[in-house]
Design an enzyme around this catalytic site. Sequence first.
Site, PDB file in Angstrom:
ATOM      1  N   ARG A 139     -10.117  -0.570 -10.424  1.00 37.02           N
ATOM      2  CA  ARG A 139      -8.900  -0.518 -10.559  1.00 37.02           C
ATOM      3  C   ARG A 139      -8.099   0.129 -10.442  1.00 37.02           C
ATOM      4  NH1 ARG A 139     -10.265  -2.748  -6.729  1.00 37.02           N
ATOM      5  NH2 ARG A 139      -9.978  -4.906  -6.170  1.00 37.02           N
ATOM      6  N   ASP A 159     -10.807   6.606  -6.918  1.00 36.44           N
ATOM      7  CA  ASP A 159     -10.918   6.146  -5.666  1.00 36.44           C
ATOM      8  C   ASP A 159      -9.629   4.825  -5.763  1.00 36.44           C
ATOM      9  OD1 ASP A 159     -11.514   5.596  -3.057  1.00 36.44           O
ATOM     10  OD2 ASP A 159     -13.149   3.779  -3.810  1.00 36.44           O
ATOM     11  N   GLU A 192      -1.258   1.486  -4.406  1.00 36.46           N
ATOM     12  CA  GLU A 192      -1.309   1.222  -3.549  1.00 36.46           C
ATOM     13  C   GLU A 192      -1.156   0.645  -2.654  1.00 36.46           C
ATOM     14  OE1 GLU A 192      -5.905   0.610  -3.973  1.00 36.46           O
ATOM     15  OE2 GLU A 192      -5.811   1.406  -5.669  1.00 36.46           O
ATOM     16  N   HIS A 248      -9.560   4.268  -1.969  1.00 36.09           N
ATOM     17  CA  HIS A 248      -9.560   3.145  -1.943  1.00 36.09           C
ATOM     18  C   HIS A 248     -10.868   2.611  -0.973  1.00 36.09           C
ATOM     19  CE1 HIS A 248      -8.667  -1.345  -4.615  1.00 36.09           C
ATOM     20  NE2 HIS A 248     -10.607  -1.026  -3.977  1.00 36.09           N
TER      21      HIS A 248
HETATM   22  C1  DGY Z   1     -13.092  -5.169  -3.746  1.00 35.91           C
HETATM   23  O1  DGY Z   1     -14.218  -5.305  -2.918  1.00 35.91           O
HETATM   24  O2  DGY Z   1     -12.241  -5.602  -5.202  1.00 35.91           O
HETATM   25  C2  DGY Z   1     -12.850  -3.991  -3.412  1.00 35.91           C
HETATM   26  O3  DGY Z   1     -12.101  -3.017  -4.205  1.00 35.91           O
HETATM   27  C3  DGY Z   1     -11.957  -3.923  -1.596  1.00 35.91           C
HETATM   28  O4  DGY Z   1     -10.836  -5.020  -2.223  1.00 35.91           O
END
Ligand code: DGY
Length: 321
Positions: free
Chosen positions: A240, A264, A269, A287
Amino acid sequence: MTDRPVVLIPRKLTAAVLERANENYNVIVNDDDHVFPREELIAACQNVDAVLPCHSEHFSADVIAALPDRLKIIANHSVGVDHVDLDAAKARGIVVTNTPDVLSDATAEIAILCMLGAARRGSEGDRMVRDGRWNFWSPAFMVGRQVTGRRFGVLGMGRVGQVTADRARGFGMEVHYHNRSRLSPDKEKGAIFHDSVESLLAVSDVLSLHCPTTPDTIGMINADTLAILPDRAILVNTARGALVDEDALIAALKSGRLFAAGLDVFRTEPGGNPELASLENVFMLPHIGSATFETRDAMGFRALDNLDAFFSGGAPIDRLV
Ligand code: DGY
């Protein structure tokens, strides 16, 4: 069939997932796949028994306060749940589930792509060829860092961290990790445990982030912690964006102290960070860690497994709240 639970699916899921959802539920889908703004999300939830959202739907405390009493479960189509205020859900008696395990392989692939893209200057080279600027070659041209045999630091040795470590072992990398608790030897597979973040960072030629966003981890990669990394290290973030202080990251990348970053995920975002985007030594993706055909099906099925368990009076296996 009016007694079937009504489930809101606010984003476009795969045909196979929708087909299965329609077998057991009265499904409301968001056909054009736009992200519901707060008011629209609240309105869309008013006449449903369950919602199956992605990380793009923000169930903050005020949104949860506005949900109807009939909505009993938020069955997330994501492993991360930082978009849901878990305390607020608990206070309202709303069950919250996620989709662990099924996206570990796909996300580990993207972590390795980010590592290699950063180490070997993937974006820079791609842009140069694509833009018609490749007019030179020499042994000194586009030289990057080799990861083979280097130390691979995993911050957060959960499911994704463990699979990513396995993939890094394929490059002959020595795996180090920090986790809230030490893993058992069969899961550790010879990886070297560090009982503090600082100790891990000091030996991470590549540092890969795999921890959840919590009040303790937000901004944990900052000017102080980046300074601990070995000279010309590489940062990989597929977890994240909130884990990283992006201003401090930009400063470390500009100074050359950090060789490169493979990212990523971003604080903002969608969109990312224009200043990061202006740096040649950043390899970036939008992402897409879990974005494979196989994993999208598996995530949807896992969310439906949780819904099925809940509505049949059982215990969803991925219940967080
Ligand atoms: C998650 O599953 O947390 C991924 O980042 C996609 O949402």
